[in-house]
Design a protein around this motif. Structure first.
Motif, PDB file in Angstrom:
ATOM      1  N   PRO A 102       0.806  -1.228   0.000  1.00  0.00           N
ATOM      2  CA  PRO A 102       0.000   0.000   0.000  1.00  0.00           C
ATOM      3  C   PRO A 102       0.842   1.283   0.000  1.00  0.00           C
ATOM      4  CG  PRO A 102      -0.879  -1.605   1.540  1.00  0.00           C
ATOM      5  CD  PRO A 102       0.417  -2.162   1.057  1.00  0.00           C
ATOM      6  N   ALA A 103       2.080   1.207   0.475  1.00  0.00           N
ATOM      7  CA  ALA A 103       2.916   2.413   0.502  1.00  0.00           C
ATOM      8  C   ALA A 103       3.576   2.694  -0.852  1.00  0.00           C
ATOM      9  CB  ALA A 103       3.993   2.275   1.574  1.00  0.00           C
ATOM     10  N   PHE A 104       3.503   1.754  -1.785  1.00  0.00           N
ATOM     11  CA  PHE A 104       4.156   1.921  -3.091  1.00  0.00           C
ATOM     12  C   PHE A 104       3.618   3.178  -3.782  1.00  0.00           C
ATOM     13  CE2 PHE A 104       4.225   0.512  -7.738  1.00  0.00           C
ATOM     14  CZ  PHE A 104       5.555   0.851  -7.917  1.00  0.00           C
ATOM     15  N   LEU A 105       4.521   4.002  -4.279  1.00  0.00           N
ATOM     16  CA  LEU A 105       4.116   5.285  -4.856  1.00  0.00           C
ATOM     17  C   LEU A 105       3.252   5.127  -6.106  1.00  0.00           C
ATOM     18  CD1 LEU A 105       7.536   7.152  -4.442  1.00  0.00           C
ATOM     19  CD2 LEU A 105       5.441   7.597  -3.166  1.00  0.00           C
ATOM     20  N   GLY A 106       3.474   4.049  -6.820  1.00  0.00           N
ATOM     21  CA  GLY A 106       2.627   3.781  -7.987  1.00  0.00           C
ATOM     22  C   GLY A 106       3.198   4.347  -9.281  1.00  0.00           C
ATOM     23  N   PRO A 107       2.711   3.822 -10.418  1.00  0.00           N
ATOM     24  CA  PRO A 107       3.278   4.176 -11.722  1.00  0.00           C
ATOM     25  C   PRO A 107       3.154   5.661 -12.077  1.00  0.00           C
ATOM     26  CG  PRO A 107       1.751   2.317 -11.907  1.00  0.00           C
ATOM     27  CD  PRO A 107       1.612   2.851 -10.532  1.00  0.00           C
ATOM     28  N   ALA A 161       4.434   4.648 -21.051  1.00  0.00           N
ATOM     29  CA  ALA A 161       4.987   3.429 -20.453  1.00  0.00           C
ATOM     30  C   ALA A 161       5.689   3.786 -19.135  1.00  0.00           C
ATOM     31  CB  ALA A 161       5.946   2.750 -21.414  1.00  0.00           C
ATOM     32  N   PRO A 162       4.937   3.885 -18.046  1.00  0.00           N
ATOM     33  CA  PRO A 162       5.590   4.221 -16.770  1.00  0.00           C
ATOM     34  C   PRO A 162       6.695   3.227 -16.403  1.00  0.00           C
ATOM     35  CG  PRO A 162       3.201   4.374 -16.554  1.00  0.00           C
ATOM     36  CD  PRO A 162       3.480   3.739 -17.884  1.00  0.00           C
ATOM     37  N   THR A 163       6.531   1.981 -16.830  1.00  0.00           N
ATOM     38  CA  THR A 163       7.536   0.955 -16.533  1.00  0.00           C
ATOM     39  C   THR A 163       8.922   1.385 -17.032  1.00  0.00           C
ATOM     40  OG1 THR A 163       5.751  -0.571 -17.055  1.00  0.00           O
ATOM     41  CG2 THR A 163       7.899  -1.528 -16.630  1.00  0.00           C
ATOM     42  N   ALA A 164       8.957   2.011 -18.192  1.00  0.00           N
ATOM     43  CA  ALA A 164      10.242   2.438 -18.762  1.00  0.00           C
ATOM     44  C   ALA A 164      10.861   3.535 -17.894  1.00  0.00           C
ATOM     45  CB  ALA A 164      10.037   2.934 -20.189  1.00  0.00           C
ATOM     46  N   GLY A 165      10.044   4.488 -17.470  1.00  0.00           N
ATOM     47  CA  GLY A 165      10.543   5.543 -16.595  1.00  0.00           C
ATOM     48  C   GLY A 165      11.005   5.007 -15.257  1.00  0.00           C
ATOM     49  N   ILE A 166      10.241   4.035 -14.728  1.00  0.00           N
ATOM     50  CA  ILE A 166      10.607   3.438 -13.437  1.00  0.00           C
ATOM     51  C   ILE A 166      11.945   2.710 -13.567  1.00  0.00           C
ATOM     52  CG2 ILE A 166       9.933   1.692 -11.736  1.00  0.00           C
ATOM     53  CD1 ILE A 166       6.988   2.450 -12.356  1.00  0.00           C
ATOM     54  N   ALA A 167      12.155   2.045 -14.696  1.00  0.00           N
ATOM     55  CA  ALA A 167      13.445   1.365 -14.925  1.00  0.00           C
ATOM     56  C   ALA A 167      14.576   2.389 -14.928  1.00  0.00           C
ATOM     57  CB  ALA A 167      13.399   0.596 -16.245  1.00  0.00           C
ATOM     58  N   GLY A 168      14.320   3.554 -15.514  1.00  0.00           N
ATOM     59  CA  GLY A 168      15.323   4.619 -15.518  1.00  0.00           C
ATOM     60  C   GLY A 168      15.617   5.099 -14.108  1.00  0.00           C
ATOM     61  N   LEU A 169      14.564   5.254 -13.309  1.00  0.00           N
ATOM     62  CA  LEU A 169      14.748   5.681 -11.914  1.00  0.00           C
ATOM     63  C   LEU A 169      15.548   4.644 -11.124  1.00  0.00           C
ATOM     64  CD1 LEU A 169      11.200   7.094 -11.028  1.00  0.00           C
ATOM     65  CD2 LEU A 169      13.291   8.415 -11.401  1.00  0.00           C
TER      66      LEU A 169
END
Lengths: 114, 238
Positions: B163-168, B217-225
């Motif tokens: 539940p604490a996950f910031l999310g995409p 594609a939030p996944t791509a940005g998250i991979a960058g982070l």
């Protein structure tokens, strides 16, 4: 060091160990196929592994990569699927890491030692 | 096309039930049209949210036949199964009433991810010139069209598990700012988005990218982070 920094490092080490495991698993599978051709009795296998430094180094590296990789993943699974808190999951992960390291290296020693 | 659409709509809050309605079909009918018909003709007390009706405001997202969607741009003919629609509120958010969710936690997480621009220039400085073809600008452009509808958040399994996950959406916003050369809050932002409540919790399942109505594609940005944060952590800068 912040919690986020520890978690970022864990992610980094899991990724690095995954790269090592990708190589190790392929070599290991190839080795199994090759080993099956030269006889599968305990004596046959020990005859090839005893005193074999290359075998010892490779499988020790394999064990170390598992020691790093597996507990980090299990820690995440414990948190997300079992609802364990960070402290409990981290302690459990450390115990798993110690078990894999000791049992793995002991197994390598057992087949390499002459 | 059948003349009538059978619609099941969630009524209530956390506790509630699906109520059945029959709605006449029409050409190019959207799911939002269906909900609006029910509210205006059949069930005046039905609560739902919308504003622009053209896919800009991000307020009309609902769960349609089990899938989070922007309802104003979703045609009934593409999502109805056997002439039936089941419409519920977005997942992973508290339901206020019927199809309306409480979005506070979703947007609070944008704040927690340092999703606000931290400029350093004053009115005396000239405009910063950012060439459109620079890698950072291209990366920011890829995520900048987010309308904050919450579809990715509702589609993400990690949000359910943590539940604490910031999310995409919040992490995608952070990624666009990480790639903004004018921004001066990078270290704090990286610290805010790293770790088990942030980018490192993402399993790269890609549900967010699959469901995003704006094809981000939030996944791509998250991979960058993940890469940036891990690099900073290894250098001791996190």
């Amino acid at each position: 060091m912040t919690g986020a920094a520890v978690q970022a490092k864990l992610w980094y080490w899991q990724r690095i160990s995954a790269m090592a495991l990708a190589v190790c698993v392929v070599v290991h599978l190839a080795l199994i196929v090759l080993a099956a051709r030269g006889g599968l009795t305990a004596a046959d296998i020990l005859g090839r592994t005893r005193g074999n430094v290359g075998f010892a180094v490779f499988y020790a590296a394999f064990v170390i990569a598992c020691t790093v990789h597996v507990p980090i993943g299990l820690r995440t699974i414990a948190q997300e699927w079992l609802g364990w808190r960070e402290r409990a999951s981290s302690v459990a992960a450390l115990l798993v890491a110690a078990s894999i390291l000791v049992l793995g290296l002991r197994a390598v020693y057992a087949v390499v030692a002459t | 096309m059948e003349s009538t659409l059978h619609v099941r709509v969630w009524r209530g809050a956390k506790q509630g039930r699906y109520v059945d309605y029959d709605v006449p079909r029409s050409a190019s009918q959207t799911v939002l049209d269906v909900v609006t018909y029910i509210q205006r003709r059949l069930e005046p007390s039905l609560a739902y949210r919308f504003a622009c009706r053209v896919g800009m405001c991000g307020s009309c997202a609902m769960t349609v036949n089990g899938v989070p969607r922007w309802t104003c741009r979703t045609h009934v003919e593409k999502v109805a199964q056997d002439g039936t629609l089941t419409i519920g509120p977005l997942a992973h958010l508290p339901v206020i009433r019927d199809l309306v969710t409480d979005m506070r936690e979703f947007f609070d997480k944008w704040t927690r991810a340092r999703g606000t621009f931290a400029g350093r220039a004053t009115r005396h400085d000239d405009f910063v010139r950012v060439a459109p073809a620079t890698p950072a600008r291209v990366a920011a452009d890829a995520g900048i069209e987010c309308i904050g509808c919450g579809v990715c958040y509702a589609a993400c399994d990690v949000v359910a598990w943590r539940p604490a996950f910031l999310g995409p959406a919040a992490l995608n916003r952070a990624w666009t700012l990480v790639n903004d050369v004018r921004d001066d809050g990078q270290k704090e932002r990286l610290r805010a988005v790293a770790g088990d409540a942030g980018c490192h919790a993402c399993h790269t399942q890609g549900s967010c990218a699959e469901r995003c109505p704006k094809r981000i594609a939030p996944t791509a940005g998250i991979a960058g982070l993940k890469r940036l944060a891990a690099r900073a952590a290894m250098r001791g800068d996190l």
